[in-house]
Design an enzyme around this catalytic site. Structure first.
Site, PDB file in Angstrom:
ATOM      1  N   ARG A  72       0.851  -1.191   0.000  1.00 57.28           N
ATOM      2  CA  ARG A  72       0.000   0.000   0.000  1.00 57.28           C
ATOM      3  C   ARG A  72       0.885   1.238   0.000  1.00 57.28           C
ATOM      4  O   ARG A  72       1.969   1.239   0.571  1.00 57.28           O
ATOM      5  CB  ARG A  72      -0.903   0.018   1.245  1.00 57.28           C
ATOM      6  CG  ARG A  72      -2.024  -1.005   1.205  1.00 57.28           C
ATOM      7  CD  ARG A  72      -2.986  -0.824   2.369  1.00 57.28           C
ATOM      8  NE  ARG A  72      -2.411  -1.225   3.627  1.00 57.28           N
ATOM      9  CZ  ARG A  72      -1.968  -0.414   4.566  1.00 57.28           C
ATOM     10  NH1 ARG A  72      -2.041   0.903   4.399  1.00 57.28           N
ATOM     11  NH2 ARG A  72      -1.453  -0.862   5.680  1.00 57.28           N
ATOM     12  N   HIS A 105     -10.992  -1.551  11.827  1.00 57.09           N
ATOM     13  CA  HIS A 105      -9.879  -2.413  11.421  1.00 57.09           C
ATOM     14  C   HIS A 105      -9.719  -3.491  12.495  1.00 57.09           C
ATOM     15  O   HIS A 105      -8.766  -3.458  13.277  1.00 57.09           O
ATOM     16  CB  HIS A 105      -8.619  -1.542  11.294  1.00 57.09           C
ATOM     17  CG  HIS A 105      -7.457  -2.212  10.619  1.00 57.09           C
ATOM     18  ND1 HIS A 105      -6.170  -1.736  10.729  1.00 57.09           N
ATOM     19  CD2 HIS A 105      -7.384  -3.290   9.831  1.00 57.09           C
ATOM     20  CE1 HIS A 105      -5.358  -2.504  10.035  1.00 57.09           C
ATOM     21  NE2 HIS A 105      -6.068  -3.460   9.479  1.00 57.09           N
ATOM     22  N   SER A 141      -1.073  -2.968  11.767  1.00 56.57           N
ATOM     23  CA  SER A 141      -0.545  -3.977  10.850  1.00 56.57           C
ATOM     24  C   SER A 141       0.705  -4.610  11.481  1.00 56.57           C
ATOM     25  O   SER A 141       1.449  -3.935  12.193  1.00 56.57           O
ATOM     26  CB  SER A 141      -0.179  -3.329   9.508  1.00 56.57           C
ATOM     27  OG  SER A 141      -1.295  -2.633   9.003  1.00 56.57           O
ATOM     28  N   ARG A 143       1.755 -12.265  -0.262  1.00 54.59           N
ATOM     29  CA  ARG A 143       0.416 -12.502   0.281  1.00 54.59           C
ATOM     30  C   ARG A 143      -0.210 -13.784  -0.226  1.00 54.59           C
ATOM     31  O   ARG A 143       0.162 -14.302  -1.280  1.00 54.59           O
ATOM     32  CB  ARG A 143      -0.506 -11.342  -0.152  1.00 54.59           C
ATOM     33  CG  ARG A 143      -0.069  -9.980   0.363  1.00 54.59           C
ATOM     34  CD  ARG A 143      -0.589  -9.745   1.745  1.00 54.59           C
ATOM     35  NE  ARG A 143      -0.114  -8.496   2.325  1.00 54.59           N
ATOM     36  CZ  ARG A 143      -0.772  -7.855   3.294  1.00 54.59           C
ATOM     37  NH1 ARG A 143      -1.901  -8.322   3.765  1.00 54.59           N
ATOM     38  NH2 ARG A 143      -0.262  -6.753   3.812  1.00 54.59           N
ATOM     39  N   ASP A 196      -9.667  -9.075   9.642  1.00 61.89           N
ATOM     40  CA  ASP A 196      -9.136  -7.739   9.330  1.00 61.89           C
ATOM     41  C   ASP A 196     -10.143  -6.601   9.531  1.00 61.89           C
ATOM     42  O   ASP A 196      -9.745  -5.522   9.943  1.00 61.89           O
ATOM     43  CB  ASP A 196      -8.629  -7.728   7.883  1.00 61.89           C
ATOM     44  CG  ASP A 196      -7.702  -6.553   7.583  1.00 61.89           C
ATOM     45  OD1 ASP A 196      -6.887  -6.201   8.460  1.00 61.89           O
ATOM     46  OD2 ASP A 196      -7.806  -5.977   6.491  1.00 61.89           O
ATOM     47  N   TYR A 217      -1.113  -3.772  -7.059  1.00 56.84           N
ATOM     48  CA  TYR A 217      -0.942  -4.447  -5.768  1.00 56.84           C
ATOM     49  C   TYR A 217      -2.278  -4.484  -5.000  1.00 56.84           C
ATOM     50  O   TYR A 217      -2.981  -3.472  -4.883  1.00 56.84           O
ATOM     51  CB  TYR A 217       0.130  -3.745  -4.915  1.00 56.84           C
ATOM     52  CG  TYR A 217       0.089  -4.287  -3.505  1.00 56.84           C
ATOM     53  CD1 TYR A 217       0.593  -5.558  -3.223  1.00 56.84           C
ATOM     54  CD2 TYR A 217      -0.544  -3.590  -2.486  1.00 56.84           C
ATOM     55  CE1 TYR A 217       0.475  -6.101  -1.963  1.00 56.84           C
ATOM     56  CE2 TYR A 217      -0.662  -4.124  -1.213  1.00 56.84           C
ATOM     57  CZ  TYR A 217      -0.149  -5.380  -0.959  1.00 56.84           C
ATOM     58  OH  TYR A 217      -0.294  -5.922   0.289  1.00 56.84           O
ATOM     59  N   LYS A 269      -9.539  -2.075   1.932  1.00 59.11           N
ATOM     60  CA  LYS A 269      -9.210  -0.895   2.737  1.00 59.11           C
ATOM     61  C   LYS A 269      -9.966   0.341   2.243  1.00 59.11           C
ATOM     62  O   LYS A 269     -10.407   1.173   3.034  1.00 59.11           O
ATOM     63  CB  LYS A 269      -7.706  -0.631   2.699  1.00 59.11           C
ATOM     64  CG  LYS A 269      -6.850  -1.807   3.161  1.00 59.11           C
ATOM     65  CD  LYS A 269      -7.094  -2.156   4.599  1.00 59.11           C
ATOM     66  CE  LYS A 269      -6.074  -3.185   5.070  1.00 59.11           C
ATOM     67  NZ  LYS A 269      -6.335  -3.609   6.450  1.00 59.11           N
ATOM     68  N   CYS A 287       0.982  -6.999  13.859  1.00 61.90           N
ATOM     69  CA  CYS A 287       0.939  -7.356  15.281  1.00 61.90           C
ATOM     70  C   CYS A 287       0.262  -8.697  15.500  1.00 61.90           C
ATOM     71  O   CYS A 287      -0.133  -9.031  16.614  1.00 61.90           O
ATOM     72  CB  CYS A 287       0.219  -6.277  16.083  1.00 61.90           C
ATOM     73  SG  CYS A 287       1.207  -4.803  16.342  1.00 61.90           S
TER      74      CYS A 287
HETATM   75  C1  OXD Z   1      -2.878  -4.099   6.575  1.00 63.20           C
HETATM   76  C2  OXD Z   1      -3.446  -5.220   5.803  1.00 63.20           C
HETATM   77  O1  OXD Z   1      -1.839  -3.545   6.157  1.00 63.20           O
HETATM   78  O2  OXD Z   1      -4.426  -5.811   6.289  1.00 63.20           O
HETATM   79  O3  OXD Z   1      -3.443  -3.743   7.597  1.00 63.20           O
HETATM   80  O4  OXD Z   1      -2.946  -5.521   4.719  1.00 63.20           O
HETATM   81 MN    MN Z   2      -5.298  -4.784   7.926  1.00 66.14          MN
END
Ligand code: OXD
Ligand code: MN
Length: 588
Positions: free
Chosen positions: A69, A226, A248, A371, A277, A197, A206, A250
């Site tokens: 991102r 989130h 992100s 991913r 998520d 991406y 998102k 964690c």
């Molecule tokens: C993030 C994701 O970056 O879920 O939070 O990809």
């Molecule tokens: Mn996320």
């Protein structure tokens, strides 16, 4: 596929702007998906993997300049700059439309325009919302078909309604200088150009489910967060649900798919995954807060995912999955990434498409942000309520971050507004793995810093408003920190499945079954109330990680004060009072 005038009018605009050779509607059928997979394989956009070992699985590589991102190129284009707030990049909407349409004009020439009707949330759920994405990428179509519910049934559910979100994606030239991810919350519009991406181009995720939806939620008394959602089943078969927000990296996906320690499993405890998520939450008919996961799949980080860290995530990737930027094992057409096992393939292709010998190379084979896009239905612990149109009632909201010191393993906020304060001061410390200084505290309120579609101080005010709407039926709010270190830098808490022990205390608190000690920051468990059975840890160590050091927290309060300055006059009075209250309790 539809007579909806608002949809058809927008698609006419898109055709005129983008000049595709052909238009294909995504109908959600298996036949169409198969055809598109075959076409993408013929052009090299996808690589078919070993269909015996990984049925219906494919590999894709993005451009090397397009792997994550791009927060610095992500914009909220509200009419007034002030409405985007100090934590978002802003562009004037008229200027942004002109710039983006100029970039995208004619970019589908010689290509197909795919029209994806999709639902965020189970089709027809009162908590679901509908979007249309046009794209020139089969990769996007196939990913959206995993991550969302797509096709004819969505169009039928929409009927004549004008209540849907527009999404324009064009790969253009994948030029990083002209890459923009723009959101127009007042127009229900998302435009993404010059990227391929996932996080930038799967516009349901998102862009819609957090940035646009957070704005919709503010105006309509619901919440787009989130957060993962999980259910905890006790031996009596009762299930309680919690939603949890972490920045992100964690371990959100790991917590969402946690396997309880053996002692608990033997007694009959289970964890059910509803989402990993994003959570959309709204007051239900009985006054409680109900959550759905608007997504239909997992877009997970591959490196570090293995049989030990997250067997459920790994199992989810064994069928119908698209892998992005991982290693291709040439010997058997399977995939590999760092942390999968200790046996990297020697005869392989790395994420850049170059020959790679995992036994010898000192370079990583998979991109650190590589991913998997996996169907949620593959997950062995997917909740039976996953497709529920009403959602699941949330007993507790959990915030968390990565803190070496200061923040105890777990504490409960004093009440809802104190919990909003706890969420607003969420933070993680940078680790040696990230570039830049180590141990720098980065604030990430509610883990929404890159995802809130409007002024973050108004977002805090919305949280406070939701507490008023929910009253005494509001979930209890907690904070956890799995990452406390000892003097030598070792983790004090084992994490992973053992986090269940903390979840148990949280649920017991919600049910009035566990005691706690009042501290300046909130309620902390009595060490005896965290079950250590089967764990090689003494109670003194546990006491250490539960300890609240008022000196350290006074320093923390200074950091919070500094952070709050960002929001100026817009910061809700309630949060100023919360900070003042904390300081007062700390100095007592
Ligand atoms: C993030 C994701 O970056 O879920 O939070 O990809
Ligand atoms: Mn996320």
């Amino acid at each position: 596929m539809t007579n909806n005038k608002s949809v058809l009018a927008w698609l006419d605009e898109m055709k005129e702007l983008l000049c595709p050779d052909e238009v294909i509607w995504i109908d959600g059928s298996k036949e169409q998906i198969e055809k598109l997979r075959a076409e993408a394989c013929s052009t090299g956009e996808l690589i078919k993997l070993n269909q015996d070992l990984l049925p219906e699985c494919y590999l894709h590589r993005t451009a090397v300049n397009d792997v994550a991102r791009v927060e610095d190129r992500t914009f909220i284009c509200s009419r007034k700059e002030e409405d985007a707030g100090p934590t978002n990049n802003w562009k004037d909407p008229q200027e942004a439309y002109k710039m983006l349409f100029d970039i995208a004009r004619g970019s589908y020439k010689g290509k197909t325009m795919y029209v994806i009707p999709y639902s965020m949330g189970p089709v027809g759920s009162p908590l679901a919302e509908i979007g249309f994405e046009v794209t020139d990428s089969i990769y996007v179509v196939l990913n959206m078909s995993i991550m969302t519910r797509v096709g004819q049934k969505v169009v039928e559910t929409l009927g004549d309604s004008e209540d849907w979100i527009k999404g324009l994606h064009s790969r253009c030239d994948i030029d990083p200088e002209k890459r923009y991810i723009c959101h127009f919350p007042e127009d229900n519009y998302i435009i993404s150009v010059n990227s391929g991406y996932g996080g930038n181009v799967l516009l349901g995720k998102k862009c819609f489910a957090l940035r646009i939806a957070s704005y919709l939620g503010k105006n309509n008394q619901w919440m787009a967060e989130h957060m993962l959602i999980l259910g905890i089943e006790n031996p009596q078969g009762e299930i309680k649900y919690v939603a949890a927000a972490f920045p992100s990296a964690c371990g959100k996906t790991n917590l969402a798919m946690l396997i309880p320690p053996e002692g608990y499993r033997n007694k009959g405890y289970k964890v059910w995954t509803v989402g990993d998520d994003i959570a959309w939450m709204r007051k239900g008919p009985d006054g409680r807060l109900y959550a759905i996961n608007p997504e239909n799949g997992f877009f997970g980080v591959a490196p570090g995912t293995n049989e030990k860290s997250n067997p459920n995530a790994l199992a989810s990737t064994k069928k119908g999955t698209i892998f992005t930027n991982v290693v291709l094992n040439k010997d058997n057409d399977t995939v590999w990434w760092e942390g999968l096992d200790k046996n990297p393939p020697a005869n392989a292709i790395n994420w850049k498409g170059e020959p790679w010998n995992g036994q010898e190379s000192s370079e990583k084979g998979a991109h650190p942000n590589s991913r998997f896009t996996a169907p949620a239905e593959n997950c062995p612990c997917i909740s039976p309520e996953f497709n529920s149109t009403t959602g699941v009632p949330i007993s507790a909201i959990i915030f968390g971050g990565r803190r070496a010191q200061t923040t105890p393993l777990v504490y409960q906020s004093r009440d809802w507004n104190n919990g909003v304060f706890v969420g607003s001061i969420m933070a993680s410390e940078t680790t040696a793995a990230a570039t830049g200084a180590v141990g720098v505290v980065r604030r990430d309120p509610m883990a929404m810093l890159p995802f809130c579609g409007y002024h973050m101080a108004d977002y805090f005010a919305h949280w406070i408003e939701m507490g008023e709407i929910l009253g005494d039926k509001a979930p209890k709010i907690f904070n956890v920190n799995w990452f406390r270190l000892d003097e030598e830098g070792h983790f004090l808490w084992p994490g992973f499945g053992d986090n269940f022990r903390v979840l148990e205390w949280i649920i017991n608190r919600c049910e009035g079954k566990a005691d706690a000690q009042e501290t300046a920051i909130g309620y902390v468990p009595n060490a005896e109330d965290i079950n250590l059975e089967g764990l090689d840890m003494d109670i003194e160590t546990l006491k250490d990680i539960l300890y609240v050091d008022n000196e350290k927290w006074l320093k923390e309060a200074e950091g919070i004060e500094e952070f709050y300055k960002k929001f100026g006059d817009k910061l809700p009075e309630e949060l100023k009072n919360q900070l003042a209250g904390l300081k007062e309790r700390l100095s007592k």
